[in-house]
Design an enzyme around this catalytic site. Structure first.
Site, PDB file in Angstrom:
ATOM      1  N   ARG A 156      35.361 -19.450  47.181  1.00  0.00           N
ATOM      2  CA  ARG A 156      34.526 -19.284  45.976  1.00  0.00           C
ATOM      3  C   ARG A 156      35.230 -18.464  44.888  1.00  0.00           C
ATOM      4  O   ARG A 156      34.763 -18.392  43.763  1.00  0.00           O
ATOM      5  CB  ARG A 156      33.168 -18.669  46.338  1.00  0.00           C
ATOM      6  CG  ARG A 156      32.197 -18.641  45.162  1.00  0.00           C
ATOM      7  CD  ARG A 156      30.777 -18.307  45.576  1.00  0.00           C
ATOM      8  NE  ARG A 156      30.691 -17.177  46.481  1.00  0.00           N
ATOM      9  CZ  ARG A 156      30.840 -15.909  46.132  1.00  0.00           C
ATOM     10  NH1 ARG A 156      31.084 -15.576  44.883  1.00  0.00           N
ATOM     11  NH2 ARG A 156      30.745 -14.949  47.032  1.00  0.00           N
TER      12      ARG A 156
ATOM     13  N   TYR B 110      27.224 -36.860  26.777  1.00  0.00           N
ATOM     14  CA  TYR B 110      26.991 -37.328  28.140  1.00  0.00           C
ATOM     15  C   TYR B 110      25.580 -36.889  28.561  1.00  0.00           C
ATOM     16  O   TYR B 110      25.173 -35.752  28.290  1.00  0.00           O
ATOM     17  CB  TYR B 110      28.051 -36.732  29.068  1.00  0.00           C
ATOM     18  CG  TYR B 110      27.785 -36.997  30.519  1.00  0.00           C
ATOM     19  CD1 TYR B 110      27.957 -38.276  31.037  1.00  0.00           C
ATOM     20  CD2 TYR B 110      27.336 -35.997  31.361  1.00  0.00           C
ATOM     21  CE1 TYR B 110      27.694 -38.536  32.371  1.00  0.00           C
ATOM     22  CE2 TYR B 110      27.071 -36.245  32.698  1.00  0.00           C
ATOM     23  CZ  TYR B 110      27.244 -37.520  33.191  1.00  0.00           C
ATOM     24  OH  TYR B 110      26.983 -37.772  34.506  1.00  0.00           O
TER      25      TYR B 110
ATOM     26  N   ASP C 114      34.759 -32.382  26.063  1.00  0.00           N
ATOM     27  CA  ASP C 114      34.667 -33.136  27.314  1.00  0.00           C
ATOM     28  C   ASP C 114      35.654 -34.288  27.167  1.00  0.00           C
ATOM     29  O   ASP C 114      35.420 -35.236  26.428  1.00  0.00           O
ATOM     30  CB  ASP C 114      33.227 -33.629  27.492  1.00  0.00           C
ATOM     31  CG  ASP C 114      33.040 -34.404  28.795  1.00  0.00           C
ATOM     32  OD1 ASP C 114      34.038 -34.962  29.302  1.00  0.00           O
ATOM     33  OD2 ASP C 114      31.905 -34.461  29.289  1.00  0.00           O
TER      34      ASP C 114
ATOM     35  N   LYS D  36      35.827 -38.927  37.628  1.00  0.00           N
ATOM     36  CA  LYS D  36      36.182 -40.161  36.936  1.00  0.00           C
ATOM     37  C   LYS D  36      37.690 -40.444  37.068  1.00  0.00           C
ATOM     38  O   LYS D  36      38.158 -40.678  38.156  1.00  0.00           O
ATOM     39  CB  LYS D  36      35.709 -40.067  35.479  1.00  0.00           C
ATOM     40  CG  LYS D  36      34.275 -39.539  35.330  1.00  0.00           C
ATOM     41  CD  LYS D  36      33.229 -40.442  35.973  1.00  0.00           C
ATOM     42  CE  LYS D  36      31.875 -39.763  36.183  1.00  0.00           C
ATOM     43  NZ  LYS D  36      31.296 -39.117  35.027  1.00  0.00           N
TER      44      LYS D  36
HETATM   45  C1  LIG Z   1      30.397 -38.088  34.743  1.00  0.00           C
HETATM   46  C2  LIG Z   1      30.559 -37.298  33.520  1.00  0.00           C
HETATM   47  C3  LIG Z   1      30.242 -35.931  33.477  1.00  0.00           C
HETATM   48  C4  LIG Z   1      29.622 -35.198  34.654  1.00  0.00           C
HETATM   49  O1  LIG Z   1      30.441 -35.192  35.747  1.00  0.00           O
HETATM   50  P1  LIG Z   1      29.914 -35.068  37.269  1.00  0.00           P
HETATM   51  O2  LIG Z   1      31.167 -35.071  38.034  1.00  0.00           O
HETATM   52  O3  LIG Z   1      29.012 -36.241  37.511  1.00  0.00           O
HETATM   53  O4  LIG Z   1      29.152 -33.787  37.366  1.00  0.00           O
HETATM   54  C5  LIG Z   1      30.465 -35.238  32.305  1.00  0.00           C
HETATM   55  N1  LIG Z   1      30.953 -35.862  31.213  1.00  0.00           N
HETATM   56  C6  LIG Z   1      31.262 -37.173  31.213  1.00  0.00           C
HETATM   57  C7  LIG Z   1      31.789 -37.799  29.963  1.00  0.00           C
HETATM   58  C8  LIG Z   1      31.075 -37.937  32.358  1.00  0.00           C
HETATM   59  O5  LIG Z   1      31.375 -39.235  32.345  1.00  0.00           O
END
Ligand SMILES: *Cc1c(COP(=O)(O)O)cnc(C)c1O
Length: 383
Positions: A48, A102, A174, A199
């Site tokens: 952690r 998102y 992001d 992703k």
């Molecule tokens: C999937 C996604 C997230 C969140 O990610 P998790 O791994 O599902 O928590 C944030 N931003 C974008 C653009 C995403 O596609």
């Protein structure tokens, strides 16, 4: 860690790796210990605290990929987003976010921020002046996502970074849709880069993780919260993610290439009304995308002509599967109206330009000819 001089695929394959001194194995050994010997108050190793050997290895790789001094790996993309935001926002502060967010990030600010006394504004558009218009005296952070979900609009990285500097704000992005292969926002002056590693970093639809990269100073601030919030990733998954990232460069480049070909094919298909892909000349932000992206990514969206039912079309596909997520090596489609944007009212979707027939397409690494055959047979079936 110093900024790496190695090239993309060398960083993907090697940077950060743990040397197997005992057996000279080719890959980082996996250390599953959740308990390490006490070696003094300054050396507290614990999962952690984000400092196990495998965590530290992957943090170095992420930092090198995003051209930053430091990085952290989280248990999910949302753990990375929420921890980064809360590290720079206190009660009484305000944040400006781009309007096409998102869904999970939108839910976070909408459902959680009020109880912490944090105010937010969403922009009306994505031009620099739209962001500046929402800045207030207590604004501390400016938050963007480019390319956006699901219409792949592009926000000007350099302009947002300059705006943040002018008003003394922390700029955050992001960067999930682009991946570090296609876009390095730090090079344009953005302060904090966030990924859902679920992703493109993971890329095989079998890992849920998040990542953040920034200066050592910013990352220390984020770490102080991270250890209290507890959003670390299990070492086994960290190790698996390191394995996945070795091929990220070649995977994403194959996806870029397939998505470009697919966008061009759909663009000339008489059953298709509109294609949204930053790599198309017809995309309104094509020039801006070219100026800040190294590749246009594996995500695109399209609308079928009115007489074709989008759900029937998706159900008729055989190779390409409907999916809630994105960025795997396998091609998938999704209806934003029925999934990611289903909580928005029909008017709000209309306002954002999300038609009911819109299909978001995460292009995989299959032979693009096979994907086209699948789309042709599905269209023939539903017409
Ligand atoms: C999937 C996604 C997230 C969140 O990610 P998790 O791994 O599902 O928590 C944030 N931003 C974008 C653009 C995403 O596609």
């Amino acid at each position: 860690m110093k900024q790496s001089k190695a090239g993309l695929n060398t960083i993907c394959t090697h940077t950060g790796e743990v040397e197997d001194k005992q057996f000279k194995g080719a890959v980082s050994p996996l250390y599953m210990s959740s308990s390490y010997a006490f070696e003094g108050v300054d050396v507290k190793r614990y999962p952690r605290y984000f400092n196990t050997p495998n965590q530290e290895a992957l943090c170095k790789k992420v930092a090198a990929l995003e051209h930053t001094e430091a990085g952290l790996i989280f248990g999910s993309g949302m753990a990375a987003v929420s921890t980064s935001l809360m590290a720079f926002l206190h009660a009484g502060d305000h944040i400006v976010l781009q309007k096409t967010l998102y869904g999970g990030t939108y839910n976070l600010i909408e459902e959680e921020f009020a109880k912490f006394g944090i105010e937010y504004s969403l922009t009306d558009g994505l031009k620099p002046e739209d962001f500046e218009a929402k800045i207030k005296k207590n604004t501390k952070v400016i938050y963007i996502e480019t390319p956006s979900n699901p219409l792949l609009t592009i926000t000007d990285l350099k302009a947002v970074a300059l705006l943040a500097k002018k008003h003394n704000l922390v700029s955050m992005i992001d960067n999930t849709f682009a991946s570090p292969v296609n876009q390095n926002p730090i090079d344009f002056g953005i302060d904090v880069v966030i990924h859902s590693a679920t992703k493109y970093m993971g890329g095989h639809s079998d890992i849920c993780a998040g990542a953040v990269a920034s200066s050592a100073k910013n990352m220390d601030k984020i770490f102080q919260l991270a250890k209290n919030f507890g959003g670390s990733l299990s070492d086994y998954t960290v190790w698996l993610l390191e394995r996945s990232m070795k091929t990220m460069g070649i995977r994403v480049k194959a996806q870029n290439e397939n998505a470009q070909k697919m966008a061009e094919y759909l663009h000339q298909n008489k059953n298709v009304e509109k294609v949204y892909y930053p790599g198309l000349q017809s995309h309104p932000d094509h020039e801006l995308a070219k100026s800040q992206m190294k590749g246009f990514g594996g995500m695109l969206s399209f609308e079928l002509k009115n007489d074709i039912d989008a759900m029937d079309f998706q159900n008729a596909l055989q190779l390409i599967k409907p999916s809630m997520s994105l960025a795997g090596v396998e091609s998938t489609v999704l209806s934003p109206t029925l999934t990611s944007h289903s909580l928005l009212s029909a008017e709000e979707r209309e306002k954002q330009g999300i038609k009911d027939g819109l299909i978001r397409f995460s292009v995989g690494i299959e032979e693009v000819e096979d994907l086209i055959v699948d789309i042709e047979q599905a269209l023939a079936k539903v017409k």
